[in-house]
Design an enzyme around this catalytic site. Sequence first.
Site, mmCIF file in Angstrom:
data_model
loop_
_atom_site.group_PDB
_atom_site.id
_atom_site.type_symbol
_atom_site.label_atom_id
_atom_site.label_comp_id
_atom_site.label_asym_id
_atom_site.label_seq_id
_atom_site.Cartn_x
_atom_site.Cartn_y
_atom_site.Cartn_z
ATOM 1 C CG ASP A 152 -8.752 3.334 1.867
ATOM 2 O OD1 ASP A 152 -8.364 3.380 3.048
ATOM 3 O OD2 ASP A 152 -8.024 2.969 0.926
ATOM 4 C CG ASP A 198 -1.960 0.998 1.296
ATOM 5 O OD1 ASP A 198 -2.134 1.726 0.314
ATOM 6 O OD2 ASP A 198 -2.641 1.073 2.341
#
Length: 443
Positions: free
Chosen positions: A231, A171
């Site tokens: 997200d 990430d």
Amino acid sequence: MDRKRIRTTLVPAVTAALALASGAVALTTVSPAQALENGVARTPPMGWNSWNTFGCNINESLIRQMADAIVNSGLRDLGYQYVVVDDCWFNPNRDSSGNIQGDPSRFPSGMKALGDYLHNKGLKFGIYQVPVDKTCAQYFNSYPGATGSQGHEAQDARQFAAWGVDYLKYDWCSPNGTINDQVATFAKMRDALKATGRPIVYSINPNSIHSKTGPQRNWGDVANMWRTTEDITNKWDTGQTNGYPMGIQNIVNVTVPLASYAGPGHFNDPDMMEIGRGGMNDTEMRSHFALWAMMASPLIAGNDIRSMDSATQTILKNKNLIAINQDSLGLQATQVSNDGTRRVLAKKLANGDVAVALFNQGGSTTTVSTTTSAIGKSGGTVTLTDAWTNATSTTSGTISASVPAHGTVVYRVSSPGSSPSASPSASPSASPSASPSASPSAS
């Protein structure tokens, strides 16, 4: 403090600071990287991830309980096999040799023991790390240390392989770096994983805090799956084009146009699923799953598997939609039509069938229609099988259904003589409002 709460205030400021740069990034020519052919993720990975429900509040006992629940609920046997331990699993300090370690208080048996436990359950072991200096939790000061893989790529890859890791979520949690920098940096870990000789699914997210580079290129030369948006959250529509946080409709808008990027071993990732976590009604939850299945998206659950209600189980265990998602062609559905309210997607399947989704993006019930010729099945009568109810009907022209607000009807369209389609869903019954199915009208 929860990373998502902090991001609500910080991300807009970062986004504004990068606004001018993002325009330039879109025009950047990215040098092609070595093609990724690691033999894994020939269909979209399926499993569970700890972050959406538990955030940093994870430990060895929780992960083992979740693994047990995945097996006992029957999800493992339907394909949900990757158990991904997200952020906050690690010791805030590397050892004297620079090796990353599991947190001894959270994972006292060690990470290899956890991997062994999962493997003994017939599951696979996933873990989280970042290509920069700090993980997301560390960046937002909700977890101590700076234990990212920056400068430790080969060392961390060897450690993951030694622990029996089967899946790495990597990430990019930094506002820094151009898309070229991201490609080069993500490629370091790609090559480090390959050098270990262990087949490891490589999942990247280039979008965390950063200008949204995920949709700007086909990352299939770098990773097995890549996040297309910011997200997700458990809402239908947050009003975001591609900013934090993303609702289901917002993510679909970004990901549908990227269909040409998907194929065996490389898939667009619209983020982990929010099914079973509240925030949406049953119709919207069903659409969420149906659209992820049609988009050949990884099906990574994010709910508490130990306490699933029957509605959540019905959705996650739908064998017809899982079969569409896991089809060996590995194709993402392409858009047939979209008038702003009525959207039609079609996905070619390996046995010659076509899955068609009739998606109502509007706020009230409407009829959504397409034709057999529009989805590539002209030339005779076809059979339609409703993915939720298993009801069948025939048509030689129009494919149509009355669809409630935010609902999605999915038909598997079969020509006479095609090989059998998927097994019936384990829980085919559904309320009319949640899973509408209208008999298609034949022209």
